[in-house]
Design an enzyme around this catalytic site. Sequence first.
Site, short mmCIF file in Angstrom:
data_model
loop_
_atom_site.label_atom_id
_atom_site.label_comp_id
_atom_site.label_asym_id
_atom_site.label_seq_id
_atom_site.Cartn_x
_atom_site.Cartn_y
_atom_site.Cartn_z
CD GLU A 265 33.76 42.20 34.81
OE1 GLU A 265 34.62 41.75 35.73
OE2 GLU A 265 32.59 41.44 34.86
CE LYS A 267 44.52 42.19 35.95
NZ LYS A 267 45.28 42.29 37.13
NE ARG A 272 39.42 35.72 41.01
CZ ARG A 272 39.81 35.07 40.06
NH1 ARG A 272 41.00 35.35 39.49
NH2 ARG A 272 38.72 34.42 39.56
NE ARG A 287 46.29 34.95 41.26
CZ ARG A 287 47.04 33.73 41.10
NH1 ARG A 287 47.39 33.02 41.88
NH2 ARG A 287 47.29 33.83 39.89
CD GLU A 316 41.85 42.08 42.71
OE1 GLU A 316 41.22 40.92 42.53
OE2 GLU A 316 43.08 42.32 42.64
CG PHE A 356 35.30 40.20 39.61
CD1 PHE A 356 35.35 38.79 39.19
CD2 PHE A 356 36.21 40.68 40.50
CE1 PHE A 356 36.52 37.84 39.67
CE2 PHE A 356 37.36 40.11 40.83
CZ PHE A 356 37.42 38.72 40.31
NE ARG A 437 47.90 32.23 34.35
CZ ARG A 437 47.75 33.25 35.02
NH1 ARG A 437 47.19 34.19 34.60
NH2 ARG A 437 48.19 33.15 36.58
#
Length: 602
Positions: A265, A267, A272, A287, A316, A356, A437
């Site tokens: 996708e 970026k 965010r 975020r 985003e 997204f 993460r």
Amino acid sequence: MTSFKDVVKVFDKLEETSATLEKIRILKQLFNSVDPEEIDKLIYLTQGILHPNYLPMPPIGIAEKVAIKAISKMSRLKETNIKKIIDESGGIGNAIEKILKQRKSTKTLDSFIKKPGQAVSKEKDQSISEVYNSLDEISNQVGTGSTLKKIDLLSNLLSRSTPKEAKYILRIILGTLRMGIADMTIINALSIAFTDSKKNKEFIEEKYNICPDLGRIGKILSKKGLEGLNEINIQVGIPIKMMLAQRAKSIEDIFERMGAKFACEYKYDGERVQAHKNDNKIFLFSRNTENITKMYPDIVDAVKKLQSKTLIIEGEVVAIDPITGRIKPFQELMRRRRKHDIDQKKLEYPVELYLFDILFKNGENLLKEPYIKRRNILEKIVLESDLGENSILKLATQKIVSTNTELEQFFQDSLDQCEGLMIKSINESSIYQAGNRGYIWLKLKKSYQSKMIDSVDTVVIGAYMGRGRRGGSYGALLCAVYNKSKNLFQSICKLGSGFKDEDLERMPEIFGRLELIEKPPDIDIVAEKLVPDIWFKPEVVCSVIGDEITLSPDHRAGYNLIRENAGFAIRFPRFLGFREDKSVKDITTIEEIMELYNKQTK
Ligand code: ATP
């Protein structure tokens, strides 16, 4: 009721040890000893907050100058004398402890007071709730006259406190309480304290990721045990901790990690946003799980139009050039991100939201669904909502890729308006890993082609006064990254280029309230020549890119890790922007710098 006096004794122990296991053991004992009705407040105070940050409450905090006025009012000492004591004793927390101890030992303030015979307030045994409520009252003072009211309230609170209580009250309120207590340390301690096993920390963490409120979680655990946590489910209006990505080193690295086929996708380079919808009630979270609904009324209106009763989606938000419709750089969006004059800013900096992901729909938790299924649901909602061409809601451009050439081509296409690609696994196990993460998502940025493959999020710890055109204002900033194991902010670059005139103009507004009289103890720099003219409370996050990460005797980041008497430094650092969407908790760590250093093409 638990006495705050007993709590601060434990805070002292926590401050003395840097070993995480020891911190967990101390916290466990504290949690077990506290009244279950007060454990939520105790946890917030340990975190240096009053409420989880997703609630739109005024944050705790006052400037050091205001705190000095409160101490002066309480002690009748002149502000200049207080500053001197702060200098001598290594910080305002230690200074107040010293002042109050002196008062206690003389029973009067004669040793400090020029005029004798002033009334001395009495210390009394205060509970956690009493201290918490007083701090809450101080933080709730807003608007005209609020500073004077805050000074009054704080001076009363300090005069009721023991020297040690006062030390921690000031550190909490000034945001300098750094006992090195990470959220996971609290989760570990709660697990052992109330479930007798550290194994349950995973379940607790899972709940925390959908309800980032450790006070609430601690209270449930202490009153009802582990089963009690079953009452926590995804709730519209409470943010879900966001899934984050690892950095991809190169295109080869992506195929190695992702296998033969994966989704790419664009970026988008913005902020965010997690949007929550319950009919016409919309919440937007950053975020950092901060409530940012008021900043984007245009996005609120657009999300209302989606055809689903309840929804949690992510995207985003980017700034758009109103004439060409092209996406503008991240810094433009930060100009829009203000708490005031929103209606004006909305016109000056129009935005779009590139969606997204979807995490929740009409009561259904979608976190455990694989990526492709979530993407299909999201696409269907956007299509069926018939938003029209002019809607500011769009789907993130996406492509399933299986060859090197396709990936290269899509990457090059993305660079026209975006900063690169997000690579997403399409395996059955490609769930939404809240708060993690991991390697299910990778990011591939344009900068991977240069030596330094990614920007670094630093915290600004000081400034050098400018000369010439920058005279009278800050000329360069001293920036640091975070050393988790030592709980220190360690310098990594002196940043003097890349600023636009507007950035320089805004600096006094951004940093004025953070100026400190002396270097705080959690800041670590090495070279004499790098001592800044002014120190700042480490709060403002600043994104920096450079030519490469080098080793230098001047900086302290990861000192001695790779080479003796040298730390990491950013060579030719350039300012990319202030990251107002990130907090000091999110800055780059020494481990990440080490990873970037190792990934550099040598
Ligand atoms: P960075 O500073 O590189 O944006 P980050 O630390 O904010 O990174 P990462 O998870 O490391 O977060 O990188 C992914 C970020 O990219 C997301 O947090 C999000 O803000 C942004 N982003 C832009 N487009 C997408 C997309 N299509 N899918 C997921 N994230 C995206």
